[in-house]
Design a protein around this motif. Sequence first.
Motif, short mmCIF file in Angstrom:
data_model
loop_
_atom_site.label_atom_id
_atom_site.label_comp_id
_atom_site.label_asym_id
_atom_site.label_seq_id
_atom_site.Cartn_x
_atom_site.Cartn_y
_atom_site.Cartn_z
N LYS A 1 0.69 -1.05 -0.26
CA LYS A 1 -0.45 -0.12 0.08
C LYS A 1 0.67 0.97 0.12
O LYS A 1 1.91 1.42 1.01
CB LYS A 1 -0.74 0.02 1.19
N ILE A 2 0.41 1.65 -0.64
CA ILE A 2 1.32 3.05 -0.47
C ILE A 2 0.09 4.30 -1.62
O ILE A 2 -0.85 4.56 -2.48
CB ILE A 2 2.56 3.72 -2.21
N ARG A 3 0.87 5.80 -0.38
CA ARG A 3 -0.46 6.73 -0.79
C ARG A 3 0.38 7.60 -0.87
O ARG A 3 1.62 7.81 -0.72
CB ARG A 3 -1.20 6.90 0.31
N LEU A 4 0.34 8.73 -1.97
CA LEU A 4 0.68 10.09 -2.28
C LEU A 4 0.33 11.40 -2.02
O LEU A 4 -0.62 11.26 -1.81
CB LEU A 4 1.02 10.01 -3.59
N ILE A 5 0.97 11.78 -0.85
CA ILE A 5 0.97 13.77 -0.71
C ILE A 5 1.54 14.69 -1.53
O ILE A 5 2.56 14.04 -2.37
CB ILE A 5 2.02 13.92 0.67
N ARG A 6 0.60 15.30 -2.33
CA ARG A 6 0.98 16.75 -3.09
C ARG A 6 0.85 17.59 -2.81
O ARG A 6 0.17 17.65 -2.28
CB ARG A 6 0.39 16.41 -4.83
N PRO A 7 2.26 18.38 -2.41
CA PRO A 7 1.96 19.64 -1.65
C PRO A 7 1.64 20.45 -2.53
O PRO A 7 1.79 20.16 -3.90
CB PRO A 7 3.40 20.27 -1.24
N LYS A 8 0.85 21.33 -2.41
CA LYS A 8 0.06 22.51 -2.77
C LYS A 8 0.58 24.34 -2.49
O LYS A 8 1.13 24.16 -1.20
CB LYS A 8 -1.31 22.40 -3.25
N SER A 9 0.77 24.84 -2.65
CA SER A 9 0.37 26.48 -1.91
C SER A 9 0.21 27.09 -0.89
O SER A 9 -1.29 25.64 -0.35
CB SER A 9 0.16 27.68 -3.20
#
Length: 246
Positions: A233-241
């Motif tokens: 299981k892999i979850r992804l964190i995509r930073p934003k402004s």
Amino acid sequence: MKRFLSIILAIILACAGTFDAVLASGAATSDKLPEGTKSVTVSYDRAAAVAYARRFANVDNNGIFKSMGLDCTNFVSQCMWSGYGGTKGYSLDNTAALKARVAADYRQTSTWYGRNADSPYQYGSGAFIRVVDFWDYVTTNTGHGPRATGYNNNKVWTQLTVVPRTGDILQVYSTSKGRYSHSVIVTQVKSTSLTVNDKDMWLENIIVSQHTPGILNRTLGNLIDTYGDANCKIRLIRPKSATFSK
């Protein structure tokens, strides 16, 4: 008296095995700027986050932040801090100036903060150093401080609906621990033609870096093999402004 009761309650919760859940809930609380405080909107500089990761992946004590025994999320938070301008204007070798920024809580919040290398305190906040708390905070934060979109929570890696990008954070699930237990940062994507439908191509073309242990340029395939192969299981964190105090 209230403080005493709070301490007793915390001890009881810890003994009951629920203290982690309480900390995670607290980490998700939004940071609000005090009235009258000036703020600035900051975009996430992926190149700056990656440069920090590459420079310090194999360095235990970089002289900027205090390192820890279990340092993986502490490290990716530092990379995110750099991406939000923590290192902007300075060479990564100027550890004295960057350490002073950390000590002054520059580009940090009351919930998400690390300790500078000379701090008498060993640990930063739960949202900065702990895998689950980090996810809970950055993916739900509506106040000032880091914000991110979370993908694929509690799903195997082949169900990801976005292609990882440099500067994204990945978290992997440990079956033996029964929770997400490790954070890494994507530091290279070798091919620009990757799609969500050719995940076999991801294995050698997506490169991550990490602490605990310190590894620069680990293939996604190696990470997946270590954490359950097809069941990983892999979850992804995509930073934003995000906004920070000026």
